[in-house]
Enzyme design. Structure first.
Site, PDB file in Angstrom:
ATOM      1  N   ASP A 281     -11.289   2.398   3.952  1.00  0.00           N
ATOM      2  CA  ASP A 281     -11.522   0.959   3.846  1.00  0.00           C
ATOM      3  C   ASP A 281     -13.007   0.645   3.639  1.00  0.00           C
ATOM      4  O   ASP A 281     -13.360  -0.451   3.216  1.00  0.00           O
ATOM      5  CB  ASP A 281     -11.090   0.254   5.146  1.00  0.00           C
ATOM      6  CG  ASP A 281      -9.702  -0.363   5.053  1.00  0.00           C
ATOM      7  OD1 ASP A 281      -9.343  -0.836   3.965  1.00  0.00           O
ATOM      8  OD2 ASP A 281      -9.001  -0.366   6.080  1.00  0.00           O
TER       9      ASP A 281
ATOM     10  N   GLN B 143      -4.603  -1.615   9.497  1.00  0.00           N
ATOM     11  CA  GLN B 143      -4.505  -2.940   8.889  1.00  0.00           C
ATOM     12  C   GLN B 143      -5.094  -4.003   9.828  1.00  0.00           C
ATOM     13  O   GLN B 143      -4.782  -4.032  11.014  1.00  0.00           O
ATOM     14  CB  GLN B 143      -3.027  -3.248   8.569  1.00  0.00           C
ATOM     15  CG  GLN B 143      -2.801  -4.540   7.820  1.00  0.00           C
ATOM     16  CD  GLN B 143      -3.404  -4.548   6.408  1.00  0.00           C
ATOM     17  OE1 GLN B 143      -3.524  -3.515   5.758  1.00  0.00           O
ATOM     18  NE2 GLN B 143      -3.787  -5.715   5.935  1.00  0.00           N
TER      19      GLN B 143
ATOM     20  N   LYS C 262       0.845  -1.204   0.000  1.00  0.00           N
ATOM     21  CA  LYS C 262       0.000   0.000   0.000  1.00  0.00           C
ATOM     22  C   LYS C 262       0.877   1.250   0.000  1.00  0.00           C
ATOM     23  O   LYS C 262       0.611   2.215  -0.726  1.00  0.00           O
ATOM     24  CB  LYS C 262      -0.930  -0.023   1.222  1.00  0.00           C
ATOM     25  CG  LYS C 262      -2.024  -1.089   1.093  1.00  0.00           C
ATOM     26  CD  LYS C 262      -2.818  -1.338   2.369  1.00  0.00           C
ATOM     27  CE  LYS C 262      -3.768  -2.520   2.165  1.00  0.00           C
ATOM     28  NZ  LYS C 262      -4.551  -2.894   3.339  1.00  0.00           N
TER      29      LYS C 262
HETATM   30  N1  GUN Z   1      -6.755  -7.015   5.986  1.00  0.00           N
HETATM   31  C1  GUN Z   1      -7.045  -7.756   4.885  1.00  0.00           C
HETATM   32  N2  GUN Z   1      -7.622  -6.981   3.938  1.00  0.00           N
HETATM   33  C2  GUN Z   1      -7.684  -5.721   4.442  1.00  0.00           C
HETATM   34  C3  GUN Z   1      -8.170  -4.488   3.929  1.00  0.00           C
HETATM   35  O1  GUN Z   1      -8.680  -4.373   2.805  1.00  0.00           O
HETATM   36  N3  GUN Z   1      -8.043  -3.421   4.762  1.00  0.00           N
HETATM   37  C4  GUN Z   1      -7.505  -3.523   6.008  1.00  0.00           C
HETATM   38  N4  GUN Z   1      -7.457  -2.423   6.747  1.00  0.00           N
HETATM   39  N5  GUN Z   1      -7.067  -4.652   6.513  1.00  0.00           N
HETATM   40  C5  GUN Z   1      -7.147  -5.749   5.724  1.00  0.00           C
END
Ligand code: GUN
Length: 290
Positions: A120, A97, A53
């Protein structure tokens, strides 16, 4: 028959380049879209996702604020950080995350994020608005799947879409989105309580695997000519690989290619789309803030 393999990497690159152009316009106006990325602990998969990211943020010209917190961080310390990021007008998006260490209540953390910065799309306000077709941040992975279907020219209208998995991040929102009027699919959601999974997956025109277990969707579970979207990212041991593991999806890829009409690979399928849609949501958050 051999399925068309959908190149998620290429579709994601084109989304990112569109986002980058719009970011450049904002930067010219003195606004630098900024995402705060919060990682608690050192789960190897999460570390890898977060660095992906951050790399994408740099590539599209956005600012990232990284917070790497130790696994013993308390819930109240994390809530304090979120309160500061909510109040910071130079931060447009906040991403915590998941999964979080077990001593932290994930729902409480998600609910603490300002819905206007919840890129998100996990906050109940965004989830609720998604369900009733109101403007919101769409969750990145489900949104990425819809973009892939569209770009590959796969007809969702009237299709029977079967979603295997009911997670809050993928299965549930994807089922809602596919059933919305703009997709107009008829949706079935399968899960661990489903009695005869193959009987149902075999009815799918569009089969979405979001289980989180390696190769559980086998070729005999797929209707000939179906479009198969594999959301799974599973690490399996591989002594011949440099890192000692490799990534496989929820679908048994090679045999499935002989049955499906379209299929997404792992890696380079849905994964890059998740990151691309996160970039788009962060851009939207910054634009809404003008
Ligand atoms: N863990 C697995 N996929 C995601 C996601 O799309 N966003 C976040 N914040 N955590 C994750």
């Amino acid at each position: 028959m051999s399925a068309v393999v959908i190149d998620g990497f290429a579709v994601a690159a084109s989304v990112r380049s569109r986002v980058a152009a719009e970011v450049a316009t904002l930067v010219q106006r003195g606004i630098s879209p900024c995402l705060a990325v919060v990682l608690v602990g050192e789960d190897p998969a999460s570390v890898s996702y977060v660095s992906g990211k951050e790399k994408a943020l740099a590539e599209v010209g956005m600012t990232d604020r990284s917070y790497r917190l130790p696994s013993h961080t308390t819930e109240s310390e994390l809530l304090d950080l979120i309160a500061r990021l909510n109040a910071d007008t130079s931060v447009h998006g906040i991403l915590v995350q998941l999964p979080l260490p077990r001593h932290i209540d994930e729902a409480r953390i998600i609910m603490a994020i300002d819905p206007a910065k919840d890129v998100d799309g996990f906050h109940p306000v965004n989830v609720g608005n998604m369900v009733i077709d109101r403007p919101c941040f769409l969750p990145c992975t489900p949104h990425g799947v819809l973009v892939l279907l569209r770009e590959a020219g796969i007809e969702t209208r009237g299709a029977h879409a079967v979603v295997v998995g009911r997670s809050n991040i993928v299965g549930k929102p994807l089922a809602i989105l596919l059933a919305r009027r703009d997709c107009n699919s008829t949706v079935t959601v399968c899960h661990t309580g489903t009695r005869d999974l193959p009987a149902i997956t075999k009815q799918a025109d569009i089969l979405i695997a979001a289980v989180g277990k390696p190769r559980v969707i086998t070729a005999d579970m797929i209707k000939p000519g179906a479009a198969v979207i594999d959301v799974g990212v599973n690490r399996v041991e591989d002594p011949t690989a440099k890192k000692g593991f490799r990534l496989v999806g929820d679908v048994d890829f090679q045999p499935a290619c002989e049955v499906a009409s379209f299929i997404t690979p792992v890696p380079r399928g849905v994964g890059p789309m998740t990151i691309a849609m996160l970039m788009e949501n962060t851009l939207l958050a910054a634009q809404r803030n003008l």
